[in-house]
Design a protein around this motif. Sequence first.
Motif, short mmCIF file in Angstrom:
data_model
loop_
_atom_site.label_atom_id
_atom_site.label_comp_id
_atom_site.label_asym_id
_atom_site.label_seq_id
_atom_site.Cartn_x
_atom_site.Cartn_y
_atom_site.Cartn_z
N VAL A 140 65.16 33.40 18.03
CA VAL A 140 64.49 33.28 16.70
C VAL A 140 63.94 34.67 16.33
N ARG A 141 64.34 35.24 15.18
CA ARG A 141 63.72 36.54 14.58
C ARG A 141 62.49 36.38 14.20
N THR A 142 61.53 37.36 14.38
CA THR A 142 60.19 37.24 13.51
C THR A 142 60.07 38.56 12.62
N ASN A 143 59.18 38.74 11.84
CA ASN A 143 58.63 39.72 11.02
C ASN A 143 57.70 40.34 11.82
N ARG A 144 57.55 41.63 12.11
CA ARG A 144 56.49 42.37 12.52
C ARG A 144 56.33 43.53 11.88
N LEU A 145 54.97 43.96 12.15
CA LEU A 145 54.88 45.48 11.58
C LEU A 145 55.60 46.33 12.55
N ILE A 163 81.99 45.03 30.78
CA ILE A 163 81.64 46.18 29.73
C ILE A 163 80.64 45.60 28.83
N GLY A 164 79.80 46.37 28.40
CA GLY A 164 79.17 46.04 27.02
C GLY A 164 79.72 46.15 25.73
N VAL A 165 79.56 45.33 24.85
CA VAL A 165 80.37 45.34 23.62
C VAL A 165 79.20 44.94 22.56
N ARG A 166 79.06 45.73 21.43
CA ARG A 166 77.98 45.44 20.52
C ARG A 166 79.10 45.28 19.11
N SER A 167 78.90 44.31 18.37
CA SER A 167 79.63 44.21 17.24
C SER A 167 78.79 43.41 16.09
N ASN A 168 79.39 43.53 14.96
CA ASN A 168 78.39 42.89 13.88
C ASN A 168 79.43 41.89 13.36
N PHE A 169 78.93 40.87 12.77
CA PHE A 169 79.75 39.61 12.38
C PHE A 169 79.07 39.18 10.91
N ILE A 170 79.74 38.38 10.33
CA ILE A 170 79.48 37.50 9.07
C ILE A 170 80.48 36.21 9.30
N TRP A 213 75.82 33.56 7.30
CA TRP A 213 74.98 34.28 8.43
C TRP A 213 75.69 35.66 8.47
N ALA A 214 74.63 36.57 8.79
CA ALA A 214 75.38 37.83 9.18
C ALA A 214 74.42 38.44 10.21
N GLY A 215 74.75 39.17 11.32
CA GLY A 215 73.89 39.79 12.24
C GLY A 215 74.80 40.58 13.49
N GLU A 216 74.17 40.59 14.49
CA GLU A 216 74.88 41.75 15.40
C GLU A 216 74.92 40.80 16.63
N ARG A 217 76.08 40.99 17.64
CA ARG A 217 76.15 40.37 18.67
C ARG A 217 76.13 41.57 19.94
N LYS A 218 75.51 41.18 21.09
CA LYS A 218 75.54 42.02 22.00
C LYS A 218 76.07 41.22 23.44
N ASP A 219 77.30 41.54 23.51
CA ASP A 219 77.96 40.87 24.78
C ASP A 219 78.32 41.61 26.00
N ILE A 220 78.48 40.82 27.03
CA ILE A 220 78.97 41.54 28.26
C ILE A 220 80.11 40.69 28.42
N LEU A 221 81.18 41.51 28.58
CA LEU A 221 82.84 40.99 28.81
C LEU A 221 82.88 41.21 29.89
N ARG A 222 83.27 40.20 30.88
CA ARG A 222 83.97 40.51 32.27
C ARG A 222 85.40 40.55 32.47
N ARG A 260 76.23 36.60 25.73
CA ARG A 260 76.21 36.74 24.20
C ARG A 260 74.78 36.63 23.81
N THR A 261 74.25 37.76 23.30
CA THR A 261 72.89 37.73 22.36
C THR A 261 73.11 37.74 20.86
N ILE A 262 72.84 36.89 20.09
CA ILE A 262 73.16 36.88 18.81
C ILE A 262 71.88 37.08 18.16
N LEU A 263 71.88 38.14 17.28
CA LEU A 263 70.82 38.35 16.66
C LEU A 263 71.10 38.28 14.92
N LEU A 264 70.57 37.21 14.35
CA LEU A 264 70.74 36.97 12.98
C LEU A 264 69.75 37.97 12.16
N GLU A 265 70.48 38.23 10.93
CA GLU A 265 69.43 39.25 10.14
C GLU A 265 68.45 38.20 9.47
#
Length: 184
Positions: free
Chosen positions: A56-61, A126-133, A146-155, A166-171
């Motif tokens: 869950v994303r949170t807003n922070r200073l 290998i590490g892979v970063r990608s953006n998605f919609i 939904w839009a965001g970024e994925r941080k994957d480790i592919l084997r 897979r880590t999914i970071l929603l905007e």
Amino acid sequence: MTPSTPLPVTDQLTTQIVLQYQVEQFLYNEAALLDNWDWDNWFALLAEDIHYYMPVRTNRLRRQSKPDDEPRGAYLAHFDDDLSRMQMRIMQRKTGQNWAEEPPSRARHLVCNVQVDATAGGDDEIGVRSNFIVYRNRMDVEEDLWAGERKDILRKTTDGFLIARRTILLEQNVVLSKNLSVFF
């Protein structure tokens, strides 16, 4: 070297280009499987030790900033799943009695800005970063985007790649959708 400067062609560059192409094709194929509700073939892309995580994303200073993708248990998560949990979610979709997907949604997964880091894992990872919609239409008038970024480790395997993490970071930090019954 500036972005417009031609790169010298080397074996290392050729290897990087081929790996980039292979990873992109893997991600595009994965998106097609999800769009076509091909759950069994998509599930076959998951490693046995998969960690599928969407905090869950949170807003922070700025002074309070911490990475939103800290390890398991650091924050609340929309998804914090292993292989058995993923299998259960897929089985729910296949029953035809999953209220969130009856009638089934129409979804489209767009993947872009793929960055490959061949050093971000073990010898076979290998590490892979990608953006998605992800666009979803459900019933007559329900639409989700939904839009965001994925941080994957592919084997790497002899048959291709498996998704190990897979880590999914929603905007969005507040998800306005009635449900999160899609895979990202």
